[in-house]
Scaffold this motif. Structure first.
Motif, PDB file in Angstrom:
ATOM      1  N   GLY A 122       0.795  -1.229   0.000  1.00 12.03           N
ATOM      2  CA  GLY A 122       0.000   0.000   0.000  1.00 12.03           C
ATOM      3  C   GLY A 122       0.821   1.269   0.000  1.00 12.03           C
ATOM      4  O   GLY A 122       0.334   2.326   0.425  1.00 12.03           O
ATOM      5  N   LEU A 123       2.065   1.199  -0.466  1.00 13.06           N
ATOM      6  CA  LEU A 123       2.907   2.397  -0.485  1.00 13.06           C
ATOM      7  C   LEU A 123       2.444   3.344  -1.589  1.00 13.06           C
ATOM      8  O   LEU A 123       2.053   2.915  -2.680  1.00 13.06           O
ATOM      9  CB  LEU A 123       4.369   2.019  -0.714  1.00 13.06           C
ATOM     10  N   SER A 124       2.511   4.630  -1.316  1.00 10.77           N
ATOM     11  CA  SER A 124       2.125   5.631  -2.308  1.00 10.77           C
ATOM     12  C   SER A 124       3.183   5.722  -3.401  1.00 10.77           C
ATOM     13  O   SER A 124       4.329   5.273  -3.232  1.00 10.77           O
ATOM     14  CB  SER A 124       1.979   7.007  -1.653  1.00 10.77           C
ATOM     15  N   ARG A 125       2.805   6.312  -4.519  1.00  9.15           N
ATOM     16  CA  ARG A 125       3.764   6.536  -5.597  1.00  9.15           C
ATOM     17  C   ARG A 125       4.930   7.370  -5.098  1.00  9.15           C
ATOM     18  O   ARG A 125       6.093   7.088  -5.418  1.00  9.15           O
ATOM     19  CB  ARG A 125       3.077   7.244  -6.765  1.00  9.15           C
ATOM     20  N   GLU A 126       4.642   8.391  -4.292  1.00  8.33           N
ATOM     21  CA  GLU A 126       5.703   9.262  -3.784  1.00  8.33           C
ATOM     22  C   GLU A 126       6.693   8.492  -2.916  1.00  8.33           C
ATOM     23  O   GLU A 126       7.903   8.722  -3.001  1.00  8.33           O
ATOM     24  CB  GLU A 126       5.090  10.425  -2.991  1.00  8.33           C
ATOM     25  N   ARG A 127       6.188   7.569  -2.110  1.00  4.77           N
ATOM     26  CA  ARG A 127       7.094   6.781  -1.254  1.00  4.77           C
ATOM     27  C   ARG A 127       7.944   5.850  -2.110  1.00  4.77           C
ATOM     28  O   ARG A 127       9.150   5.687  -1.850  1.00  4.77           O
ATOM     29  CB  ARG A 127       6.268   5.976  -0.238  1.00  4.77           C
TER      30      ARG A 127
END
Length: 291
Positions: A122-127
């Motif tokens: 579930g990591l964001s694109r930014e992460r």
């Protein structure tokens, strides 16, 4: 054992400008990047019960942490404290190696996106882009894909309007170019020709494909060794003669590409280039990557 197959799309530089050398030894860049459908394919398998294992269809590529795909997997596990229960990476290369199209970075980005999905992180694109920046300067862009303005070392990204639908012919001549050597040459000269990045951005906002193509330029073309420069120019000439709206070199090269609004014209250019250059490709423009 969970398995996922994912594409690692190549990138092109619609523009590439080197603004100067930084105190840390890197260079500040300003580039408009575009992904294309030409891609490598990566198969990820978790839960193998064994340490990281990597295979590739190219025997000369490293299959350990020296390969950016493996390095990305290890960095992701370290960053989030996740455990794959053993991981196998199988890489099928199609994007030419050392070609200015971020093939290795695209592989790393695909591994990050793939493991994020496969493990349900579930990591964001930014992460993912932050983690990717620790692996290589082009990896954050390759996580994102599409049409993007990249600045700094390439890690500061701004989404742009999509490049209008078109066809791209890519041709890698049969030689490699040393990236450190080209940066050294850039540092030793005063650049007289630079891309009209502002004009290209305006053309993108207007949906003007011809306006974008006319403004494509890469400052590294200024500092190629004479013989290599002549070969790049010859490929560009073939592309333009067959109807390319514009042609340029990607990255630090040596791949040259042209954009076409006619598939028939693109096919004719591809056919001629393929006679003398084995690593020639006819492909399409790609949009942003999906997590």
């Amino acid at each position: 054992m969970p398995v996922l197959e994912i594409k690692a799309r190549a990138k092109l530089n619609l523009t590439l400008d080197v603004l100067g050398r930084r105190p840390d030894g890197f260079h500040d860049l300003r580039m408009v990047m575009q992904s294309v459908e030409l891609c490598d394919t990566i198969r990820l398998e978790t839960g193998t019960g064994r340490p990281l294992r990597m295979t590739s269809n190219l025997g000369f590529l490293p299959c350990n942490e020296k390969n950016l795909a493996a390095a990305a997997a290890l960095r992701l596990m370290e960053a989030v404290g996740a455990d794959c229960g053993g991981l196998a990476i199988d890489l099928k290369k199609r994007v030419p190696v050392c070609a200015g199209m971020a093939g290795g970075s695209a592989d790393a980005a695909a591994v990050l996106r793939g493991l994020n999905a496969l493990l349900g992180l579930g990591l964001s694109r930014e992460r993912l882009e932050e983690i990717g920046a620790q692996v290589g300067s082009d990896v954050p862009y390759c996580v994102r894909g599409g049409t993007v303005l990249a600045e700094g070392r390439g890690e500061r990204l701004t989404d742009l309007p999509c490049l209008p639908e078109c066809h791209a012919v890519l041709c890698k001549p049969g030689f490699s170019i040393s990236t450190p050597e080209l940066f050294g040459r850039i540092d030793a000269v005063r650049l007289r020709c630079r891309p009209d990045t502002a004009g290209l951005l305006s053309a993108l906002r207007a949906g003007d494909l011809s306006g974008v193509a006319r403004r494509m330029y890469n400052v590294f073309e200024n500092v190629l060794p004479p013989r290599r420069g002549a070969e790049v120019t010859a490929i560009k000439r073939v592309l333009i003669q067959h109807g390319a709206l514009g042609a340029s070199m990607s990255g630090t090269g040596p791949t040259v590409f042209g954009l076409f609004d006619s598939r028939e014209a693109a096919q004719r250019a591809y056919a001629e280039l393929r006679e003398n250059h084995r690593e020639s490709f006819l492909t399409e423009i790609a949009g942003p990557e999906q997590l």
